[in-house]
Write a protein that holds these residues in place. Structure first.
Motif, PDB file in Angstrom:
ATOM      1  N   TYR A  77       0.918  -1.256   0.111  1.00  0.00           N
ATOM      2  CA  TYR A  77       0.006  -0.089  -0.125  1.00  0.00           C
ATOM      3  C   TYR A  77       0.752   1.369  -0.001  1.00  0.00           C
ATOM      4  CZ  TYR A  77      -3.699   3.252   1.237  1.00  0.00           C
ATOM      5  OH  TYR A  77      -4.538   4.207   1.347  1.00  0.00           O
ATOM      6  N   PRO A  78       1.745   1.338   0.831  1.00  0.00           N
ATOM      7  CA  PRO A  78       2.803   2.518   0.873  1.00  0.00           C
ATOM      8  C   PRO A  78       3.546   2.835  -0.682  1.00  0.00           C
ATOM      9  CG  PRO A  78       3.131   1.396   2.888  1.00  0.00           C
ATOM     10  CD  PRO A  78       2.160   0.564   1.987  1.00  0.00           C
ATOM     11  N   GLU A  79       3.578   1.636  -1.436  1.00  0.00           N
ATOM     12  CA  GLU A  79       4.096   1.797  -2.669  1.00  0.00           C
ATOM     13  C   GLU A  79       2.975   2.271  -3.682  1.00  0.00           C
ATOM     14  OE1 GLU A  79       7.645  -1.567  -3.212  1.00  0.00           O
ATOM     15  OE2 GLU A  79       5.553  -2.155  -3.180  1.00  0.00           O
ATOM     16  N   VAL A  80       1.649   1.829  -3.403  1.00  0.00           N
ATOM     17  CA  VAL A  80       0.581   2.378  -4.183  1.00  0.00           C
ATOM     18  C   VAL A  80       0.456   3.942  -3.840  1.00  0.00           C
ATOM     19  CG1 VAL A  80      -1.852   1.933  -4.454  1.00  0.00           C
ATOM     20  CG2 VAL A  80      -0.281   0.029  -4.560  1.00  0.00           C
ATOM     21  N   LEU A  81       0.563   4.120  -2.735  1.00  0.00           N
ATOM     22  CA  LEU A  81       0.576   5.559  -2.306  1.00  0.00           C
ATOM     23  C   LEU A  81       1.551   6.486  -3.065  1.00  0.00           C
ATOM     24  CD1 LEU A  81      -0.197   5.081   1.498  1.00  0.00           C
ATOM     25  CD2 LEU A  81      -1.579   6.316  -0.080  1.00  0.00           C
ATOM     26  N   ASP A  82       2.967   6.107  -3.309  1.00  0.00           N
ATOM     27  CA  ASP A  82       3.814   6.704  -3.907  1.00  0.00           C
ATOM     28  C   ASP A  82       3.389   7.056  -5.265  1.00  0.00           C
ATOM     29  OD1 ASP A  82       5.527   6.829  -1.576  1.00  0.00           O
ATOM     30  OD2 ASP A  82       6.698   5.293  -2.267  1.00  0.00           O
ATOM     31  N   ILE A  83       2.748   5.923  -5.995  1.00  0.00           N
ATOM     32  CA  ILE A  83       2.290   6.063  -7.496  1.00  0.00           C
ATOM     33  C   ILE A  83       1.340   7.115  -7.536  1.00  0.00           C
ATOM     34  CG2 ILE A  83       1.324   5.036  -9.385  1.00  0.00           C
ATOM     35  CD1 ILE A  83       2.248   2.261  -7.978  1.00  0.00           C
ATOM     36  N   PHE A  84       0.325   7.230  -6.526  1.00  0.00           N
ATOM     37  CA  PHE A  84      -0.762   8.386  -6.519  1.00  0.00           C
ATOM     38  C   PHE A  84      -0.177   9.679  -6.378  1.00  0.00           C
ATOM     39  CE2 PHE A  84      -3.251  10.893  -3.526  1.00  0.00           C
ATOM     40  CZ  PHE A  84      -4.136  11.064  -4.377  1.00  0.00           C
ATOM     41  N   TRP A  85       0.854   9.793  -5.343  1.00  0.00           N
ATOM     42  CA  TRP A  85       1.387  11.190  -5.133  1.00  0.00           C
ATOM     43  C   TRP A  85       2.248  11.765  -6.500  1.00  0.00           C
ATOM     44  CZ3 TRP A  85      -0.759  13.325  -1.369  1.00  0.00           C
ATOM     45  CH2 TRP A  85      -1.089  12.730  -0.247  1.00  0.00           C
ATOM     46  N   GLN A  86       2.720  10.699  -7.147  1.00  0.00           N
ATOM     47  CA  GLN A  86       3.538  11.127  -8.281  1.00  0.00           C
ATOM     48  C   GLN A  86       2.694  11.250  -9.598  1.00  0.00           C
ATOM     49  OE1 GLN A  86       7.153   9.074  -8.645  1.00  0.00           O
ATOM     50  NE2 GLN A  86       7.316   8.845  -6.510  1.00  0.00           N
ATOM     51  N   PRO A 131       8.788  17.398  -3.541  1.00  0.00           N
ATOM     52  CA  PRO A 131       9.413  18.534  -4.283  1.00  0.00           C
ATOM     53  C   PRO A 131       8.318  19.676  -4.072  1.00  0.00           C
ATOM     54  CG  PRO A 131       7.944  17.051  -5.767  1.00  0.00           C
ATOM     55  CD  PRO A 131       8.029  16.259  -4.402  1.00  0.00           C
ATOM     56  N   PHE A 132       7.369  19.620  -3.251  1.00  0.00           N
ATOM     57  CA  PHE A 132       6.328  20.809  -3.167  1.00  0.00           C
ATOM     58  C   PHE A 132       6.699  21.801  -2.307  1.00  0.00           C
ATOM     59  CE2 PHE A 132       4.489  16.693  -4.420  1.00  0.00           C
ATOM     60  CZ  PHE A 132       3.995  17.050  -5.748  1.00  0.00           C
ATOM     61  N   GLN A 133       6.523  23.030  -2.322  1.00  0.00           N
ATOM     62  CA  GLN A 133       6.728  24.215  -1.538  1.00  0.00           C
ATOM     63  C   GLN A 133       5.433  24.455  -0.742  1.00  0.00           C
ATOM     64  OE1 GLN A 133       9.852  25.208  -1.267  1.00  0.00           O
ATOM     65  NE2 GLN A 133      10.541  23.662  -2.596  1.00  0.00           N
ATOM     66  N   LEU A 134       4.622  24.306  -1.417  1.00  0.00           N
ATOM     67  CA  LEU A 134       3.248  24.575  -0.957  1.00  0.00           C
ATOM     68  C   LEU A 134       2.782  23.661  -0.003  1.00  0.00           C
ATOM     69  CD1 LEU A 134       1.352  26.172  -3.948  1.00  0.00           C
ATOM     70  CD2 LEU A 134       2.360  27.523  -2.000  1.00  0.00           C
ATOM     71  N   PRO A 135       1.685  23.651   0.768  1.00  0.00           N
ATOM     72  CA  PRO A 135       1.252  22.527   1.805  1.00  0.00           C
ATOM     73  C   PRO A 135       0.307  21.882   0.861  1.00  0.00           C
ATOM     74  CG  PRO A 135       0.468  24.853   2.427  1.00  0.00           C
ATOM     75  CD  PRO A 135       1.228  24.988   1.258  1.00  0.00           C
ATOM     76  N   ILE A 136       0.594  20.411   1.121  1.00  0.00           N
ATOM     77  CA  ILE A 136      -0.380  19.463   0.519  1.00  0.00           C
ATOM     78  C   ILE A 136      -1.717  19.518   0.948  1.00  0.00           C
ATOM     79  CG2 ILE A 136      -0.843  16.727   0.454  1.00  0.00           C
ATOM     80  CD1 ILE A 136       2.391  16.688   0.010  1.00  0.00           C
ATOM     81  N   PHE A 176       3.502  19.436 -15.336  1.00  0.00           N
ATOM     82  CA  PHE A 176       3.560  19.343 -14.106  1.00  0.00           C
ATOM     83  C   PHE A 176       4.637  18.180 -13.531  1.00  0.00           C
ATOM     84  CE2 PHE A 176       2.391  18.464  -9.723  1.00  0.00           C
ATOM     85  CZ  PHE A 176       2.422  19.493  -8.883  1.00  0.00           C
ATOM     86  N   LEU A 177       4.040  17.096 -13.786  1.00  0.00           N
ATOM     87  CA  LEU A 177       4.746  15.889 -13.525  1.00  0.00           C
ATOM     88  C   LEU A 177       6.097  15.770 -13.739  1.00  0.00           C
ATOM     89  CD1 LEU A 177       1.749  13.172 -13.903  1.00  0.00           C
ATOM     90  CD2 LEU A 177       2.365  14.550 -11.848  1.00  0.00           C
ATOM     91  N   GLU A 178       6.543  16.186 -14.948  1.00  0.00           N
ATOM     92  CA  GLU A 178       7.882  16.115 -15.315  1.00  0.00           C
ATOM     93  C   GLU A 178       8.646  17.009 -14.507  1.00  0.00           C
ATOM     94  OE1 GLU A 178      11.556  15.416 -17.299  1.00  0.00           O
ATOM     95  OE2 GLU A 178       9.658  14.248 -17.453  1.00  0.00           O
ATOM     96  N   ARG A 179       8.192  17.918 -14.423  1.00  0.00           N
ATOM     97  CA  ARG A 179       9.066  19.383 -13.494  1.00  0.00           C
ATOM     98  C   ARG A 179       9.168  18.795 -12.123  1.00  0.00           C
ATOM     99  NH1 ARG A 179       5.368  22.482 -16.217  1.00  0.00           N
ATOM    100  NH2 ARG A 179       4.222  22.910 -14.451  1.00  0.00           N
ATOM    101  N   HIS A 180       8.282  17.928 -11.465  1.00  0.00           N
ATOM    102  CA  HIS A 180       8.199  17.760  -9.997  1.00  0.00           C
ATOM    103  C   HIS A 180       8.793  16.239  -9.661  1.00  0.00           C
ATOM    104  CE1 HIS A 180       5.847  21.319  -9.840  1.00  0.00           C
ATOM    105  NE2 HIS A 180       6.265  21.213  -8.596  1.00  0.00           N
ATOM    106  N   TRP A 181       8.644  15.269 -10.759  1.00  0.00           N
ATOM    107  CA  TRP A 181       8.830  14.063 -10.569  1.00  0.00           C
ATOM    108  C   TRP A 181       9.765  13.317 -11.392  1.00  0.00           C
ATOM    109  CZ3 TRP A 181       7.683  12.550  -5.668  1.00  0.00           C
ATOM    110  CH2 TRP A 181       6.727  13.065  -4.940  1.00  0.00           C
ATOM    111  N   LYS A 182       9.991  14.151 -12.576  1.00  0.00           N
ATOM    112  CA  LYS A 182      11.033  13.777 -13.738  1.00  0.00           C
ATOM    113  C   LYS A 182      10.526  12.148 -14.204  1.00  0.00           C
ATOM    114  CE  LYS A 182      13.875  17.294 -13.021  1.00  0.00           C
ATOM    115  NZ  LYS A 182      13.125  18.417 -13.444  1.00  0.00           N
TER     116      LYS A 182
END
Length: 186
Positions: A77-86, A131-136, A176-182
Motif C-alpha cells: 500500500y505505501p508503494e501504491v500511495l507513492d504512485i498516487f502522489w507522483q 518536491p512541493f513548496q506549498l502545503p499538501i 507538472f509531473l515532469e517538472r516535479h517528479w522527472k
C-alpha cells in the motif's frame, strides 16, 4: 497490463484515490506488477449510481476516482500511495490542472485503519521530503461507496490513445509531473 490473479493465494487489497480526471489516473497504476485492476468511477457523494453528467454538474458531491485492486505480497500500500502522489498536484484544492471543480479534487479514501495510518505517514513524508513548496491539501477520508463509471471511461488511455495523449499534455498534467517528479510517459 492484463489483470492477473494474486500470487500465492494471498488476499487482495483495494485502494481508492481521487486525482482529478480519472482518465489520467489509470495508466500510472497499470505499469506496476501486482496491480490487478484499476477501475474508473465516482465516490464521496450523496447520489446513488451517479452518471458522468450528474457528477460533472457538481451537484452530487462525488469525486472522479479510481479503485485499485492489488496484491500486497507483490506491491505494498505505501508503494501504491507513492504512485498516487507522483500522479497529481497535491497542493491544488480547486481541482487538477485544466479540470476545475469539486469533482476533480484529490483525496485518499482509506479502507482500514492501517491504510489511514499509512496514508497519513505517506502524506507527511511527501510534504517533508517531496518536491512541493506549498502545503499538501489532499484529504485522507474514509472510503465510501464506489460506483464504476460508464464503460467508455474504463481504460480510456488504451481505447483512445491519441485523445488521451493530447489531453494528458494539454491539461498541464504532463508538464507538472515532469517538472516535479522527472517521470516519463504517464
Amino acid at each position: 497490463m492484463e489483470n492477473i490473479a494474486p500470487q500465492n493465494n494471498t488476499e487482495v487489497e483495494v485502494a481508492t484515490f481521487a486525482g482529478g480526471c480519472f482518465w489520467c489516473m489509470v495508466k500510472p497504476f497499470h505499469k506496476y506488477e501486482g496491480v490487478l485492476e484499476v477501475i474508473s468511477g465516482y465516490t464521496g457523494g450523496h447520489v446513488k449510481n451517479p452518471t458522468y453528467e450528474q457528477v460533472c454538474s457538481e451537484t452530487t458531491g462525488h469525486y472522479e476516482a479510481v479503485q485499485v485492486t492489488f496484491d500486497p505480497s507483490v506491491i505494498t500500500y505505501p508503494e501504491v500511495l507513492d504512485i498516487f502522489w507522483q500522479s497529481i498536484d497535491p497542493t491544488d484544492a480547486g481541482g487538477q490542472f485544466g479540470d476545475r471543480g469539486s469533482s476533480y479534487r484529490t483525496a485518499i479514501f482509506y479502507h482500514s485503519e492501517k491504510q489511514k495510518e499509512q496514508a497519513q505517514q505517506s502524506k507527511e513524508q511527501t510534504q517533508n521530503s517531496g518536491p512541493f513548496q506549498l502545503p499538501i491539501v489532499t484529504p485522507i477520508l474514509p472510503a465510501q461507496e464506489f460506483y464504476p463509471a460508464e464503460e467508455y471511461h474504463q481504460d480510456y488511455y488504451k481505447k483512445n490513445p491519441s485523445h488521451y495523449g493530447r489531453y494528458f499534455v494539454g491539461s498541464g498534467r504532463a508538464g507538472f509531473l515532469e517538472r516535479h517528479w522527472k517521470q516519463e510517459d504517464q
